[in-house]
Design a protein around this motif. Structure first.
Motif, PDB file in Angstrom:
ATOM      1  N   ASN A   1      23.029   6.005  11.293  1.00  0.00           N
ATOM      2  CA  ASN A   1      23.216   5.216  12.168  1.00  0.00           C
ATOM      3  C   ASN A   1      24.344   5.643  13.210  1.00  0.00           C
ATOM      4  OD1 ASN A   1      21.912   2.363  11.753  1.00  0.00           O
ATOM      5  ND2 ASN A   1      23.373   2.182  10.577  1.00  0.00           N
ATOM      6  N   ALA A   2      24.984   6.592  12.334  1.00  0.00           N
ATOM      7  CA  ALA A   2      25.798   7.693  12.957  1.00  0.00           C
ATOM      8  C   ALA A   2      24.591   8.484  14.020  1.00  0.00           C
ATOM      9  CB  ALA A   2      26.241   8.886  12.300  1.00  0.00           C
ATOM     10  N   LYS A   3      23.422   8.859  13.780  1.00  0.00           N
ATOM     11  CA  LYS A   3      22.981   9.843  14.818  1.00  0.00           C
ATOM     12  C   LYS A   3      21.645   8.504  15.370  1.00  0.00           C
ATOM     13  CE  LYS A   3      22.815  13.347  11.727  1.00  0.00           C
ATOM     14  NZ  LYS A   3      21.985  14.255  10.822  1.00  0.00           N
ATOM     15  N   ASN A   4      21.785   7.215  15.115  1.00  0.00           N
ATOM     16  CA  ASN A   4      20.766   6.309  15.934  1.00  0.00           C
ATOM     17  C   ASN A   4      18.956   7.144  15.509  1.00  0.00           C
ATOM     18  OD1 ASN A   4      23.147   5.377  17.155  1.00  0.00           O
ATOM     19  ND2 ASN A   4      22.199   5.263  19.027  1.00  0.00           N
ATOM     20  N   THR A   5      19.017   6.873  13.882  1.00  0.00           N
ATOM     21  CA  THR A   5      17.908   7.432  13.991  1.00  0.00           C
ATOM     22  C   THR A   5      17.321   6.646  12.351  1.00  0.00           C
ATOM     23  OG1 THR A   5      17.943   9.620  14.881  1.00  0.00           O
ATOM     24  CG2 THR A   5      16.701   9.438  13.085  1.00  0.00           C
ATOM     25  N   VAL A   6      16.264   6.597  12.991  1.00  0.00           N
ATOM     26  CA  VAL A   6      15.483   5.944  11.503  1.00  0.00           C
ATOM     27  C   VAL A   6      14.065   6.968  11.063  1.00  0.00           C
ATOM     28  CG1 VAL A   6      13.227   4.315  12.780  1.00  0.00           C
ATOM     29  CG2 VAL A   6      14.577   4.095  10.669  1.00  0.00           C
ATOM     30  N   TYR A   7      13.870   6.805   8.942  1.00  0.00           N
ATOM     31  CA  TYR A   7      13.319   7.943   9.101  1.00  0.00           C
ATOM     32  C   TYR A   7      12.085   7.279   8.370  1.00  0.00           C
ATOM     33  CZ  TYR A   7      16.835  11.276  10.566  1.00  0.00           C
ATOM     34  OH  TYR A   7      18.319  11.388  10.446  1.00  0.00           O
ATOM     35  N   LEU A   8      10.983   7.556   8.186  1.00  0.00           N
ATOM     36  CA  LEU A   8       9.953   7.220   6.962  1.00  0.00           C
ATOM     37  C   LEU A   8       9.163   9.074   6.077  1.00  0.00           C
ATOM     38  CD1 LEU A   8       8.326   4.927   6.173  1.00  0.00           C
ATOM     39  CD2 LEU A   8       6.802   5.782   7.123  1.00  0.00           C
ATOM     40  N   GLN A   9       9.644   8.679   4.876  1.00  0.00           N
ATOM     41  CA  GLN A   9       9.309  10.053   4.080  1.00  0.00           C
ATOM     42  C   GLN A   9       7.926   9.289   3.746  1.00  0.00           C
ATOM     43  OE1 GLN A   9      11.209  12.923   3.983  1.00  0.00           O
ATOM     44  NE2 GLN A   9       9.527  13.537   2.298  1.00  0.00           N
TER      45      GLN A   9
ATOM     46  N   SER B   1       0.849  -1.236   0.022  1.00  0.00           N
ATOM     47  CA  SER B   1       0.062  -0.001   0.122  1.00  0.00           C
ATOM     48  C   SER B   1       1.428   1.306   0.109  1.00  0.00           C
ATOM     49  CB  SER B   1      -0.990   0.414   1.083  1.00  0.00           C
ATOM     50  OG  SER B   1       0.256   0.100   2.686  1.00  0.00           O
ATOM     51  N   VAL B   2       1.938   1.494   0.692  1.00  0.00           N
ATOM     52  CA  VAL B   2       2.411   2.632   0.058  1.00  0.00           C
ATOM     53  C   VAL B   2       3.579   2.445  -0.665  1.00  0.00           C
ATOM     54  CG1 VAL B   2       2.478   2.716   2.627  1.00  0.00           C
ATOM     55  CG2 VAL B   2       4.973   1.674   2.102  1.00  0.00           C
ATOM     56  N   LYS B   3       4.147   0.783  -1.441  1.00  0.00           N
ATOM     57  CA  LYS B   3       5.430   0.685  -2.590  1.00  0.00           C
ATOM     58  C   LYS B   3       5.459   1.736  -3.092  1.00  0.00           C
ATOM     59  CE  LYS B   3       6.401  -3.575  -2.094  1.00  0.00           C
ATOM     60  NZ  LYS B   3       6.390  -4.899  -2.694  1.00  0.00           N
ATOM     61  N   GLY B   4       6.328   3.005  -3.417  1.00  0.00           N
ATOM     62  CA  GLY B   4       6.524   3.716  -4.722  1.00  0.00           C
ATOM     63  C   GLY B   4       6.025   5.251  -3.864  1.00  0.00           C
ATOM     64  N   ARG B   5       5.596   5.682  -3.067  1.00  0.00           N
ATOM     65  CA  ARG B   5       5.229   6.456  -1.840  1.00  0.00           C
ATOM     66  C   ARG B   5       6.238   6.403  -0.957  1.00  0.00           C
ATOM     67  NH1 ARG B   5       0.364   6.830   0.108  1.00  0.00           N
ATOM     68  NH2 ARG B   5      -0.020   4.621   0.291  1.00  0.00           N
ATOM     69  N   PHE B   6       6.208   6.008  -0.126  1.00  0.00           N
ATOM     70  CA  PHE B   6       7.321   5.753   1.213  1.00  0.00           C
ATOM     71  C   PHE B   6       9.000   5.224   0.838  1.00  0.00           C
ATOM     72  CE2 PHE B   6       3.603   5.493   4.222  1.00  0.00           C
ATOM     73  CZ  PHE B   6       2.593   6.774   4.027  1.00  0.00           C
ATOM     74  N   THR B   7       8.921   5.792   2.037  1.00  0.00           N
ATOM     75  CA  THR B   7      10.802   4.923   1.545  1.00  0.00           C
ATOM     76  C   THR B   7      11.144   5.575   2.902  1.00  0.00           C
ATOM     77  OG1 THR B   7      10.905   6.764  -0.208  1.00  0.00           O
ATOM     78  CG2 THR B   7      13.261   6.129   1.007  1.00  0.00           C
ATOM     79  N   ILE B   8      11.917   4.167   3.443  1.00  0.00           N
ATOM     80  CA  ILE B   8      12.306   4.661   4.837  1.00  0.00           C
ATOM     81  C   ILE B   8      13.901   4.333   4.437  1.00  0.00           C
ATOM     82  CG2 ILE B   8      12.346   1.495   5.068  1.00  0.00           C
ATOM     83  CD1 ILE B   8      11.869   1.732   7.583  1.00  0.00           C
ATOM     84  N   SER B   9      15.067   4.715   5.542  1.00  0.00           N
ATOM     85  CA  SER B   9      16.427   5.092   5.580  1.00  0.00           C
ATOM     86  C   SER B   9      16.540   5.138   7.465  1.00  0.00           C
ATOM     87  CB  SER B   9      16.599   6.356   4.576  1.00  0.00           C
ATOM     88  OG  SER B   9      15.960   7.231   5.599  1.00  0.00           O
ATOM     89  N   ARG B  10      17.851   5.414   7.333  1.00  0.00           N
ATOM     90  CA  ARG B  10      18.521   5.246   8.771  1.00  0.00           C
ATOM     91  C   ARG B  10      19.149   5.188   8.667  1.00  0.00           C
ATOM     92  NH1 ARG B  10      18.068  -0.322  10.720  1.00  0.00           N
ATOM     93  NH2 ARG B  10      19.362   0.498  12.848  1.00  0.00           N
TER      94      ARG B  10
END
Length: 122
Positions: A74-82, A63-72
């Motif tokens: 590791n130097a900031k201990n953070t994961v993102y969801l665009q 349902s989110v393929k092509g619209r959402f991007t997950i990334s991380r």
């Protein structure tokens, strides 16, 4: 123990974008797979995206393929969801979660954040 704190939720019009962040407390963050899940009122929690500890392997719900991007970062201990091209159906409370290995199964995740609300208006 791992503490997870999400941020970045809010109200956006359909077609708009948001970026969610999840900061983790653990120093061995790169050993953790991270997932994003969402739950709307009266509905079951559903998988959105996940990423391996190295960041090389992302997984997405159809349902989110092509619209959402997950990334991380590791130097900031953070994961993102665009999240781009948002739809009213994306409205939910979004949670990040952590576990040792990559999975789409919420029941297998050991640590959870408190969630951040995303509301998409039509």
């Amino acid at each position: 123990q791992v503490q997870l704190v999400e941020s970045g939720g809010g109200l956006v019009q359909a077609g708009g974008s948001l970026r969610l962040s999840c900061a983790a407390s653990r120093r061995t963050f790169n050993k953790l797979a991270m997932g994003w899940f969402r739950q709307d009122a009266g509905k079951e929690r559903e998988f959105v995206a996940a990423i391996s500890g190295s960041g090389l392997t992302p997984l997405y719900a159809d349902s989110v393929k092509g619209r959402f991007t997950i990334s991380r970062d590791n130097a900031k201990n953070t994961v993102y969801l665009q999240m781009n091209s948002l739809k009213p159906d994306d409205t939910a409370n979004y949670y990040c979660a952590a576990r040792g290995g990559l999975s789409m199964d919420a029941d297998l995740y050991d640590y959870w954040g408190q969630g951040t609300q995303v509301t998409v208006s039509s």
